[in-house]
Design a protein around this motif. Structure first.
Motif, PDB file in Angstrom:
ATOM      1  N   ASN A  19    -141.957 -17.410 -64.323  1.00 30.41           N
ATOM      2  CA  ASN A  19    -141.291 -17.767 -65.580  1.00 30.41           C
ATOM      3  C   ASN A  19    -139.811 -17.422 -65.532  1.00 30.41           C
ATOM      4  O   ASN A  19    -138.976 -18.183 -65.974  1.00 30.41           O
ATOM      5  CB  ASN A  19    -141.949 -17.033 -66.752  1.00 30.41           C
ATOM      6  CG  ASN A  19    -142.962 -17.890 -67.466  1.00 30.41           C
ATOM      7  OD1 ASN A  19    -143.067 -19.075 -67.190  1.00 30.41           O
ATOM      8  ND2 ASN A  19    -143.701 -17.276 -68.375  1.00 30.41           N
ATOM      9  N   ALA A  22    -137.829 -19.843 -63.305  1.00 32.47           N
ATOM     10  CA  ALA A  22    -137.901 -21.248 -63.674  1.00 32.47           C
ATOM     11  C   ALA A  22    -136.742 -21.692 -64.567  1.00 32.47           C
ATOM     12  O   ALA A  22    -136.696 -22.840 -64.965  1.00 32.47           O
ATOM     13  CB  ALA A  22    -139.225 -21.537 -64.364  1.00 32.47           C
ATOM     14  N   ALA A  23    -135.817 -20.828 -64.908  1.00 31.87           N
ATOM     15  CA  ALA A  23    -134.694 -21.207 -65.785  1.00 31.87           C
ATOM     16  C   ALA A  23    -133.835 -22.256 -65.099  1.00 31.87           C
ATOM     17  O   ALA A  23    -133.369 -22.069 -63.983  1.00 31.87           O
ATOM     18  CB  ALA A  23    -133.865 -19.984 -66.127  1.00 31.87           C
ATOM     19  N   ASP A  24    -133.640 -23.406 -65.774  1.00 31.60           N
ATOM     20  CA  ASP A  24    -132.842 -24.480 -65.214  1.00 31.60           C
ATOM     21  C   ASP A  24    -131.354 -24.267 -65.431  1.00 31.60           C
ATOM     22  O   ASP A  24    -130.535 -24.744 -64.660  1.00 31.60           O
ATOM     23  CB  ASP A  24    -133.243 -25.822 -65.831  1.00 31.60           C
ATOM     24  CG  ASP A  24    -134.636 -26.259 -65.379  1.00 31.60           C
ATOM     25  OD1 ASP A  24    -135.031 -25.879 -64.269  1.00 31.60           O
ATOM     26  OD2 ASP A  24    -135.294 -26.964 -66.160  1.00 31.60           O
ATOM     27  N   GLN A  25    -131.011 -23.617 -66.501  1.00 31.96           N
ATOM     28  CA  GLN A  25    -129.600 -23.398 -66.819  1.00 31.96           C
ATOM     29  C   GLN A  25    -129.407 -21.976 -67.309  1.00 31.96           C
ATOM     30  O   GLN A  25    -130.290 -21.426 -67.961  1.00 31.96           O
ATOM     31  CB  GLN A  25    -129.135 -24.338 -67.935  1.00 31.96           C
ATOM     32  CG  GLN A  25    -128.999 -25.765 -67.533  1.00 31.96           C
ATOM     33  CD  GLN A  25    -128.408 -26.576 -68.686  1.00 31.96           C
ATOM     34  OE1 GLN A  25    -128.688 -26.331 -69.843  1.00 31.96           O
ATOM     35  NE2 GLN A  25    -127.571 -27.533 -68.331  1.00 31.96           N
ATOM     36  N   THR A  26    -128.257 -21.448 -67.000  1.00 33.66           N
ATOM     37  CA  THR A  26    -127.857 -20.166 -67.572  1.00 33.66           C
ATOM     38  C   THR A  26    -126.433 -20.308 -68.072  1.00 33.66           C
ATOM     39  O   THR A  26    -125.666 -21.142 -67.586  1.00 33.66           O
ATOM     40  CB  THR A  26    -127.919 -19.025 -66.535  1.00 33.66           C
ATOM     41  OG1 THR A  26    -127.049 -19.336 -65.460  1.00 33.66           O
ATOM     42  CG2 THR A  26    -129.328 -18.818 -66.023  1.00 33.66           C
TER      43      THR A  26
END
Length: 166
Positions: A19, A22-26
């Protein structure tokens, strides 16, 4: 039984790690924090509205061929003794691409022209104790701006405010 619990814990941790990865953008938020702690003498120099963080624009008048003086916002000085001011160095506008092209400028505080060589009293002891608001005026030192090379000019002006400790 112990092996089964360890396996379930491992699966749960793997899910958490997946999880997080899995971050697509920061997005990063950067900001500056400042604090001013006055000296024991209460000596402060406060530009009204933080105008010193924004460039002051001197306007060129094409009809006269001259730069117009610019009046900045006020500066409030406060302390227990007289306050003086002087320039950190000579004030001049420098052409952004041809540094040999310069336009000398004058810096006045409270009607007194500052120089880099000598301090001027801008608030006596009584005025400093109450806090004194003073205008800063920037103007060309001559009317020969029309002789300057076309282009953009910039100046960084440093004003040194001084007082003595009581």
């Amino acid at each position: 039984m112990q092996l089964k619990r360890s396996f379930l814990a491992l699966l749960a941790m793997t899910g958490l790690v997946a999880n997080c990865a899995a971050a697509d953008q920061t997005k990063t938020l950067d900001f500056t924090v400042t604090a001013t702690i006055p000296a024991p003498s209460g000596f402060t120099v406060t530009p009204e509205g933080n105008w010193h963080n924004t460039p002051l624009a001197m306007t060129f008048d094409p009809e006269t061929g001259k730069l117009k003086p610019t009046v900045a916002k006020k500066v409030t000085v406060k302390g227990t003794e007289q306050i003086t001011a002087k320039l950190a160095s000579a004030a001049e506008l420098v052409h952004n691409t041809a540094s040999k092209n310069k336009i000398p400028i004058s810096i006045q505080i409270g009607g007194k022209t500052l120089s880099a060589s000598a301090s001027q009293e801008i608030a006596n002891k009584s005025d400093a104790g109450k806090g004194k608001e003073i205008n800063v005026v920037v103007s060309p030192t001559s009317n020969d701006a029309y002789l300057a090379a076309p282009g953009d000019y910039t100046a960084v002006v440093g004003i040194i405010f001084e007082t003595t400790l009581p």
